[in-house]
Design a protein around this motif. Sequence first.
Motif, short mmCIF file in Angstrom:
data_model
loop_
_atom_site.label_atom_id
_atom_site.label_comp_id
_atom_site.label_asym_id
_atom_site.label_seq_id
_atom_site.Cartn_x
_atom_site.Cartn_y
_atom_site.Cartn_z
N UNK A 25 31.10 66.28 60.84
CA UNK A 25 32.32 66.12 61.63
C UNK A 25 32.49 67.26 62.63
N UNK A 26 32.12 68.47 62.23
CA UNK A 26 32.18 69.60 63.16
C UNK A 26 31.23 69.39 64.33
N UNK A 65 30.29 66.60 65.53
CA UNK A 65 30.83 65.51 66.34
C UNK A 65 32.19 65.86 66.96
N UNK A 66 32.68 67.05 66.64
CA UNK A 66 33.99 67.51 67.13
C UNK A 66 35.09 66.51 66.79
N UNK A 67 35.12 66.12 65.50
CA UNK A 67 36.12 65.18 64.98
C UNK A 67 36.82 65.81 63.79
N UNK A 68 38.02 65.33 63.51
CA UNK A 68 38.77 65.77 62.35
C UNK A 68 38.44 64.87 61.16
N UNK A 69 37.76 65.42 60.17
CA UNK A 69 37.36 64.62 59.02
C UNK A 69 38.57 64.13 58.23
N UNK A 90 39.72 55.64 54.67
CA UNK A 90 38.67 55.25 53.74
C UNK A 90 37.27 55.24 54.34
N UNK A 91 37.15 54.94 55.65
CA UNK A 91 35.83 54.97 56.27
C UNK A 91 35.96 55.30 57.75
N UNK A 92 34.84 55.69 58.34
CA UNK A 92 34.82 56.09 59.74
C UNK A 92 33.41 55.90 60.28
N UNK A 93 33.32 55.37 61.48
CA UNK A 93 32.04 55.20 62.15
C UNK A 93 32.08 55.94 63.48
N UNK A 94 31.06 56.75 63.75
CA UNK A 94 31.02 57.54 64.98
C UNK A 94 29.60 58.00 65.23
N UNK A 95 29.40 58.68 66.33
CA UNK A 95 28.07 59.20 66.64
C UNK A 95 28.18 60.64 67.10
N UNK A 96 27.04 61.31 67.07
CA UNK A 96 26.95 62.68 67.59
C UNK A 96 25.50 62.92 67.99
N UNK A 97 25.29 63.97 68.74
CA UNK A 97 23.92 64.31 69.11
C UNK A 97 23.71 65.81 68.96
N UNK A 98 22.46 66.17 68.79
CA UNK A 98 22.06 67.56 68.75
C UNK A 98 21.17 67.73 69.98
N UNK A 99 21.63 68.53 70.93
CA UNK A 99 20.94 68.68 72.22
C UNK A 99 19.46 68.96 72.04
N UNK A 100 18.64 68.21 72.77
CA UNK A 100 17.20 68.40 72.74
C UNK A 100 16.52 67.96 71.45
N UNK A 127 17.99 64.91 68.81
CA UNK A 127 18.16 63.47 68.59
C UNK A 127 19.64 63.14 68.59
N UNK A 128 19.90 61.83 68.60
CA UNK A 128 21.26 61.31 68.45
C UNK A 128 21.35 60.67 67.07
N UNK A 129 22.58 60.54 66.58
CA UNK A 129 22.79 59.98 65.25
C UNK A 129 24.05 59.13 65.25
N UNK A 130 24.00 58.03 64.50
CA UNK A 130 25.18 57.20 64.26
C UNK A 130 25.56 57.38 62.81
N UNK A 131 26.83 57.59 62.55
CA UNK A 131 27.29 57.92 61.20
C UNK A 131 28.26 56.86 60.69
#
Length: 161
Positions: free
Chosen positions: A56-57, A59-63, A70-80, A82-86
Amino acid sequence: MSELMQYLERVVSDGASDLFLVAGGPASEKVDGVLWPIGSEKLMPNRTEKLLREIYDLAERSMDEKLSGGDDDFSFSVAGFSRFRVSAYRQRGSCAAVIRVVPFEIPDWEKNGIPEQVIHGHLKKLRDGHQCQNIRCGLAPFPLGNSLIRIIQFFAQSGLG
């Protein structure tokens, strides 16, 4: 390097499609449709929650706010990297997540086993003005969108358009 980054680097280097973080079992990766444990140490609920807080950190989101339902779907990336869907959720009172690897590069249609006649058949339909709404790419670890993007790229590069 953090434990989370070690897991993410492992799944990317192994060519895994998903990372599973579920309390009560070891962190696991899915490679070619088979779930493999990463080590033998079981994740305890507090450790799983710590890993999710780190996600969550990134992805800059509040967990606390996002997982309250109960659930959450989002994405984030790590520069250079990969990207990830959570897909994060609570299971039996503990935090859990499935993290899908979404590479920066569009997968090659040949490497994904899409026959050339399928590509050319759809290109001909597109060229002839058909809508091609029923593109079937079979079971693959990549979303249909990536295969469709590959078909469009091939169409654009082939000079058929």
